[in-house]
Design a protein around this motif. Structure first.
Motif, PDB file in Angstrom:
ATOM      1  N   TRP A 162       4.975 -14.433   4.933  1.00 55.48           N
ATOM      2  CA  TRP A 162       5.853 -13.417   4.382  1.00 55.48           C
ATOM      3  C   TRP A 162       6.644 -14.043   3.250  1.00 55.48           C
ATOM      4  N   TYR A 163       6.454 -13.534   2.040  1.00 56.70           N
ATOM      5  CA  TYR A 163       7.143 -14.072   0.881  1.00 56.70           C
ATOM      6  C   TYR A 163       8.509 -13.395   0.755  1.00 56.70           C
ATOM      7  N   LEU A 164       9.548 -14.219   0.630  1.00 49.24           N
ATOM      8  CA  LEU A 164      10.913 -13.712   0.612  1.00 49.24           C
ATOM      9  C   LEU A 164      11.598 -14.033  -0.708  1.00 49.24           C
ATOM     10  N   LYS A 165      12.532 -13.172  -1.071  1.00 44.80           N
ATOM     11  CA  LYS A 165      13.530 -13.468  -2.086  1.00 44.80           C
ATOM     12  C   LYS A 165      14.858 -13.327  -1.397  1.00 44.80           C
ATOM     13  N   ASN A 166      15.448 -14.488  -1.046  1.00 48.76           N
ATOM     14  CA  ASN A 166      16.623 -14.514  -0.186  1.00 48.76           C
ATOM     15  C   ASN A 166      16.248 -13.920   1.171  1.00 48.76           C
ATOM     16  N   ASN A 167      16.831 -12.797   1.582  1.00 49.26           N
ATOM     17  CA  ASN A 167      16.521 -12.171   2.865  1.00 49.26           C
ATOM     18  C   ASN A 167      15.578 -10.986   2.731  1.00 49.26           C
ATOM     19  N   VAL A 168      15.030 -10.763   1.541  1.00 50.49           N
ATOM     20  CA  VAL A 168      14.230  -9.571   1.273  1.00 50.49           C
ATOM     21  C   VAL A 168      12.746  -9.913   1.229  1.00 50.49           C
ATOM     22  N   LEU A 169      11.947  -9.159   1.974  1.00 49.15           N
ATOM     23  CA  LEU A 169      10.500  -9.320   1.967  1.00 49.15           C
ATOM     24  C   LEU A 169       9.922  -8.729   0.682  1.00 49.15           C
ATOM     25  N   ILE A 170       9.224  -9.549  -0.121  1.00 51.50           N
ATOM     26  CA  ILE A 170       8.684  -9.070  -1.395  1.00 51.50           C
ATOM     27  C   ILE A 170       7.155  -9.113  -1.433  1.00 51.50           C
ATOM     28  N   GLY A 171       6.507  -9.622  -0.383  1.00 48.27           N
ATOM     29  CA  GLY A 171       5.053  -9.680  -0.370  1.00 48.27           C
ATOM     30  C   GLY A 171       4.560 -10.371   0.892  1.00 48.27           C
ATOM     31  N   ALA A 172       3.258 -10.366   1.092  1.00 51.14           N
ATOM     32  CA  ALA A 172       2.673 -10.965   2.287  1.00 51.14           C
ATOM     33  C   ALA A 172       1.230 -11.340   2.035  1.00 51.14           C
ATOM     34  N   ALA A 173       0.736 -12.294   2.807  1.00 48.29           N
ATOM     35  CA  ALA A 173      -0.665 -12.698   2.708  1.00 48.29           C
ATOM     36  C   ALA A 173      -1.120 -13.207   4.071  1.00 48.29           C
ATOM     37  N   HIS A 174      -2.362 -12.906   4.405  1.00 49.04           N
ATOM     38  CA  HIS A 174      -2.951 -13.350   5.652  1.00 49.04           C
ATOM     39  C   HIS A 174      -3.328 -14.826   5.535  1.00 49.04           C
TER      40      HIS A 174
END
Length: 383
Positions: A162-174
Motif C-alpha cells: 500500500w503506497y502512502l503519502k503520510n497517512n493517505v493511501l494513494i495506490g497499491a500493488a500486489h
C-alpha cells in the motif's frame, strides 16, 4: 483508478477475486499534519546559573544532532553574547551572529554532514551542531521517499504493498505470494539496489531467506542463516554504519538481544546488545534522537507503555519513556510518515483492523492521524 474529491477507490486483482480498497482521505484523529522537509532546532544563548556572573554562561543544549537541510535557531536569554562558528579565538567563517542581546534570534541552515563547533566571542562558552545522514526508509516500495505499508494475508500467503503519502493511501500493488509456513519478518534493502526486499522466516525449520524485489516484483532469492529455537528475529537496520542492514535477534528467556552484522545475506559478525526489562519486547528500530544511530523501540503489552533505548551500535547510551498505547491497539513499528525527520509510531487494532499513526518529536507525542484500514484477513507486516 477512480478518484473523487473525498474518496480514493483502488481495485486490485489478487488471484481469483478482486480486493477493493476504500479510504476516506479526510479522516484524522488530531488534525492533518503537513509533510515537512526540514526541521528547526532551538538553542538558548547566554544561560547562566544564579547568581549570574559568578558561574559561566552556557548554550542550552550545548550539543544538537540534526539532518542535512535542518536549521538551528539560537535565542538570546541575556545580553552580550554571540554564536560564532569555530573554536574560541579561531572563527572559521561559516556563521557569525555578532554580539546580540536578550530576545534576539539567529538562524543558520546546515546542508552538509559533519560536526560544527561554535562559541561565544565574549565569554568563551562552546557548543556544537552534529549533522548526521538520516537513516533510509525501509518500506519505501515505490521510491517516492515515503514509508508504505506491507500487508500480509496469513491464510493465502499473499502480500500487497500500500503506497502512502503520510497517512493517505494513494495506490497499491500486489506483491509476491509467500510459501506455506513462511512469513515476512522484516523489510530492508539488503542487496543495496535501492529497492526494499523481504526478509522471510520459516517458524518450523527456523530457516531465513531474502527475497529481492524491484518494487512489487520478486527478482531473486538468497538463503540466510538459520535462527536457533531459543531466539526470535525481531528487527533489522544498519547498526554498525557500514551501509548494510543488520538483524536483531532476541532470547525471550534471558531477554538478551544480539545484533547480527550482515553483508547482503551473509552474516559477517555479531555483538551482544542490551538486555531488555521484563515484559518488554522490541517492535522496531529507528533513529529517534537523530544522532545517526538506530535505537530500539520497546513495547510492554501488559502496561501498554513504550520506551526508546538510544544506542551507539550495540551499546545502550540512554533511554526515554514514550507515550502509552491505548487498549485494543498494538504498537507494530516506526517510520517517518510526515517527513519531519522524526520517526513516528504505527498502531494497529487487530479487531477493527484500523491503523493509526502517532507523530512524535523524539519520544514526545505531537499528534495523531487515522491510517487506512486493511480488509478482512489482512494485517500490516511492515513497518
Amino acid at each position: 483508478m477512480k478518484t473523487t474529491m473525498n474518496t480514493i477507490y483502488t481495485t486490485l486483482a489478487i488471484g481469483s477475486w478482486r480486493l477493493v480498497l476504500l479510504l476516506a482521505t479526510a479522516v484524522s484523529l488530531i488534525g492533518y499534519p503537513k509533510p515537512a522537509s526540514a526541521a528547526t532546532f532551538n538553542v538558548t544563548v547566554g544561560l547562566c546559573h544564579y547568581p549570574c556572573g559568578y558561574f559561566p554562561f552556557v548554550f542550552g543544549p550545548s550539543s544538537v544532532t540534526i539532518h542535512p537541510g535542518d536549521q538551528v535557531m539560537w535565542t538570546w536569554a541575556s545580553n552580550g553574547h554571540s554564536t560564532t562558528s569555530g573554536r574560541p579565538g579561531m572563527p572559521n567563517g561559516i556563521w557569525d551572529s555578532g554580539i546580540r542581546n536578550q530576545g534576539a534570534t539567529f538562524t543558520h541552515t546546515f546542508n552538509s554532514v559533519g560536526t560544527f563547533p561554535y562559541y561565544c566571542t565574549q565569554h568563551g562558552e562552546v557548543g556544537q551542531v552534529i549533522v548526521a545522514t538520516p537513516t533510509p526508509t525501509p518500506t519505501d516500495f515505490n521510491n517516492d521517499g515515503r514509508p508504505d505499508y506491507l500487508l500480509y494475508n496469513g491464510s493465502t500467503g499473499e502480500t500487497v504493498e500500500w503506497y502512502l503519502k503520510n497517512n493517505v493511501l494513494i495506490g497499491a500493488a500486489h506483491g509476491p505470494t509467500l510459501p506455506t509456513l513462511w512469513r515476512v519478518a522484516s523489510v530492508a534493502d539488503f542487496n543495496r539496489d535501492g529497492h526494499p526486499d523481504y526478509l522471510l522466516f520459516n517458524s518450523a525449520t527456523r530457516q531465513t531467506a531474502l527475497w529481492y524485489l524491484d518494487k512489487n516484483v520478486h527478482i531473486g532469492t538468497a538463503s540466510g542463516p538459520s535462527v536457533s529455537s531459543r531466539w526470535e528475529l525481531v528487527a533489522t537496520g544498519d547498526f554498525n554504519k557500514d551501509g548494510k542492514p543488520d538483524w536483531v535477534v532476541y532470547d525471550p528467556t534471558t531477554r538478551q538481544t544480539v545484533i547480527w552484522y550482515f553483508s547482503n545475506s551473509v552474516r559477517i559478525g555479531a555483538a551482544l546488545g542490551p538486555i531488555l526489562p521484563a515484559g518488554y519486547s522490541i517492535v522496531g528500530a529507528a533513529d529517534f534522537n537523530r544522532d545517526g544511530h538506530l535505537d530500539y523501540l520497546l513495547f510492554n503489552p501488559g502496561t501498554r507503555q513504550t520506551a526508546i533505548w538510544y544506542l551507539n551500535n550495540n551499546v545502550r547510551i540512554g533511554a526515554a519513556s514514550g507515550p502509552t498505547i491505548p487498549s485494543g491497539y498494538a504498537l507494530i513499528g516506526a517510520a517517518d510518515f510526515n517527513g519531519d525527520g522524526s520517526p513516528d509510531y504505527l498502531l494497529f487494532n487487530p479487531v477493527t483492523r484500523q491503523t493509526v499513526i502517532w507523530y512524535l518529536n523524539s519520544y514526545v507525542f505531537v499528534s495523531g492521524a487515522s491510517g487506512p484500514t486493511p480488509p478482512p484477513g489482512w494485517s500490516v507486516a511492515a513497518p
